[in-house]
Scaffold this active site. Structure first.
Site, PDB file in Angstrom:
ATOM      1  N   LYS A   1       0.814  -1.221   0.000  1.00 47.86           N
ATOM      2  CA  LYS A   1       0.000   0.000   0.000  1.00 47.86           C
ATOM      3  C   LYS A   1       0.843   1.264   0.000  1.00 47.86           C
ATOM      4  CE  LYS A   1      -0.518  -0.630   4.973  1.00 47.86           C
ATOM      5  NZ  LYS A   1      -0.022  -2.036   4.988  1.00 47.86           N
TER       6      LYS A   1
ATOM      7  N   VAL B   1      -5.295  -3.069   0.335  1.00 45.18           N
ATOM      8  CA  VAL B   1      -6.326  -2.336   1.082  1.00 45.18           C
ATOM      9  C   VAL B   1      -7.315  -3.327   1.691  1.00 45.18           C
ATOM     10  CG1 VAL B   1      -8.139  -0.595   0.998  1.00 45.18           C
ATOM     11  CG2 VAL B   1      -6.130  -0.354  -0.461  1.00 45.18           C
TER      12      VAL B   1
ATOM     13  N   ILE C   1     -10.890  -8.437   2.371  1.00 43.65           N
ATOM     14  CA  ILE C   1     -12.146  -7.906   1.848  1.00 43.65           C
ATOM     15  C   ILE C   1     -12.017  -7.620   0.353  1.00 43.65           C
ATOM     16  CG2 ILE C   1     -13.864  -6.082   2.051  1.00 43.65           C
ATOM     17  CD1 ILE C   1     -12.818  -5.574   4.884  1.00 43.65           C
TER      18      ILE C   1
ATOM     19  N   GLU D   1       1.646  -2.954  16.513  1.00 46.88           N
ATOM     20  CA  GLU D   1       3.082  -3.208  16.433  1.00 46.88           C
ATOM     21  C   GLU D   1       3.791  -2.583  17.633  1.00 46.88           C
ATOM     22  OE1 GLU D   1       4.425  -5.015  14.133  1.00 46.88           O
ATOM     23  OE2 GLU D   1       2.782  -5.157  12.679  1.00 46.88           O
TER      24      GLU D   1
ATOM     25  N   ASP E   1      -1.096   4.600   7.767  1.00 51.72           N
ATOM     26  CA  ASP E   1      -1.555   3.397   7.083  1.00 51.72           C
ATOM     27  C   ASP E   1      -2.894   3.649   6.391  1.00 51.72           C
ATOM     28  OD1 ASP E   1      -1.511   0.226   6.890  1.00 51.72           O
ATOM     29  OD2 ASP E   1      -3.487   0.773   7.647  1.00 51.72           O
TER      30      ASP E   1
ATOM     31  N   LYS F   1      -4.076   3.890   2.161  1.00 52.35           N
ATOM     32  CA  LYS F   1      -5.214   3.164   1.600  1.00 52.35           C
ATOM     33  C   LYS F   1      -6.241   4.131   1.008  1.00 52.35           C
ATOM     34  CE  LYS F   1      -4.451  -0.556   4.913  1.00 52.35           C
ATOM     35  NZ  LYS F   1      -4.884  -1.178   6.195  1.00 52.35           N
TER      36      LYS F   1
ATOM     37  N   GLY G   1      -3.763  -9.456   8.877  1.00 49.58           N
ATOM     38  CA  GLY G   1      -3.440 -10.811   9.308  1.00 49.58           C
ATOM     39  C   GLY G   1      -2.897 -11.627   8.167  1.00 49.58           C
TER      40      GLY G   1
END
Length: 432
Positions: free
Chosen positions: A106, A133, A137, A191, A202, A206, A305
């Protein structure tokens, strides 16, 4: 079915890469049946060759990623190393030597997607990036293909699981930001250095990708307005609850009403409990798309994940391999509209403003005058005394929609009033 296998090179074998390799091995027969040819994991590029990698033969491991993408017999390169370099050079080199690319990067796509698109087009190769992204999904392909004949006007979503987990815990337990972050870290959602997540970097990357695809224009990371959630307090959560709202870190991409520009932004916002995004809990992601013909669509699921992200990568691999067999390519960059990205100050939005004020007659009139002078209409006002601070009160104002620059100017003017002791919190309100 073709018997000669399509060769796949894997760049990176961390959490996502190892899952990609595992699924390619354990579901090899199914993948071959769906593609029309077997796929072979030809080589895996890593930084630390001595590490034991279950299910991956040491003979397949190399530390020379550059030599791997230059081999010439590789059909598809899967890039899951992340970052800008060497990923950018490796991807463009792969195109030059005949391979199509599946990427989950990304940051690179948001920073310099135009270079990757151009290289793919120049060499007649595919660039797929569903995993960049919202993890598992299906979102990129619906925007690029399923809605290609429609006009998308708005994309509103929760695209970072770490921040959604933190805000969900703050909302459900009354915990402060630090306590919720500690829990997210302990459970592995955050993290060791959570900056990219909690400061919105992040989500901003996206948002840039989503806006570019949805509006057929180039949107870079620098074009995205960004606020993180580190300043969200337990008091903000309580204020939202009193309004029948919850707080979410949202990525919002919008086409202007006149259709002549677009905006992309990431920031915390209050949304009504009646909105579908309000029910997204824990570390899940969801994206709400509003299109002219299709209407309102919502995409929901795990946004990160190893296994979920690998699922998206493998979906792209199947598509790219099918294209390879058909001697065709999928959709490339669509930036024909060349719409400018408006600054945050031009965005029309609403504010929830909490003020600490002197508890005496005339204060509300002074505050209302400031709003009027800046052309901002007030929706609701709530004033309450503060027993713990004698002579002071809390004043909560929710505005109607106005340009963000006017709202920001209003707040600055309020700070200068003698009767305003301080601005306790400011938050935008979305999702009406």
């Amino acid at each position: 079915m073709r018997t000669r296998p399509l060769k796949v090179a894997l760049l990176g074998c961390g959490v996502v890469g190892s899952e990609v390799a595992r699924i390619m091995t354990t579901h090899a027969d199914d993948l071959a049946a769906r593609i029309g040819a077997p796929v072979e994991l030809a080589c895996v590029a890593v930084r630390r060759p001595g590490k034991v990698r279950e299910g991956i033969s040491e003979d397949l491991v190399t530390t020379d990623a550059t030599a791997l993408v230059k081999r010439g017999d590789i059909d598809v390169v899967i890039e899951v190393i992340g970052g800008i370099e060497p990923a950018r050079t490796l991807i463009t080199t792969a195109f030059e030597h005949g391979a199509s690319v599946v990427s989950a990067n990304k940051a690179l796509l948001a920073e310099d997607g135009a270079t990757l698109y151009a290289a793919a087009e120049q060499h007649g190769r595919d660039l797929y990036f569903e995993a960049a992204v919202a993890g598992a999904i299906p979102l990129i392909r619906p925007l690029r293909e399923s809605l290609a004949g429609d006009k998308v006007n708005r994309v509103l979503g929760i695209v970072n699981g770490t921040t959604n987990f933190i805000l969900d815990k703050m909302d459900g337990s009354g915990a402060g930001y630090s306590e919720a972050l500690d829990e997210a870290t302990a459970l592995g959602y955050a993290e060791a250095d959570p900056t990219a997540d909690v400061e919105g970097f992040d989500a901003a990357a996206k948002a840039a990708i989503l806006a570019g695809i949805a509006f057929h224009t180039r949107v870079r990371l620098d074009d995205v307005y960004r606020e993180g959630l580190t300043e969200v307090t337990a008091a903000d959560i309580v204020s939202a609850q009193r309004m029948g709202c919850t707080v979410k870190l949202l990525a919002i991409c919008e086409r202007a009403a006149d259709g002549k520009s677009v905006t992309a932004r990431v920031h915390p916002a209050m949304i009504p409990l009646s909105h579908p995004l309000a029910s997204v809990r824990e570390a899940y992601n969801a994206v709400f798309v509003e299109a002219e013909a299709a209407g309102q669509l919502m995409f929901y699921g795990p946004g990160a994940g190893g296994a979920p992200t690998a699922s998206a990568v493998l979906g792209d691999l199947v598509a790219v391999c099918r294209n390879k067999l058909a001697e065709a390519t999928g959709p490339g960059e669509s930036a024909y509209t060349q719409l400018p990205v408006s600054p945050m100050g031009d965005v029309v939005t609403r504010y929830h403003i909490s003020l600490d004020v002197a508890d005496k007659p005339g204060v509300l009139a002074q505050v209302a005058t400031v709003f009027a002078e800046h052309g901002v209409s007030i929706d609701t006002v709530r004033q309450q005394g503060r027993p713990e601070a004698d002579g002071e009160a809390s004043l909560v104002v929710v505005t109607h929609r106005a340009p963000d620059a006017a709202l920001s100017g209003t707040v600055e003017a309020l700070r200068k009033l003698d009767t305003v002791r301080g601005v306790a919190s400011i938050m935008r309100v979305e999702g009406e």
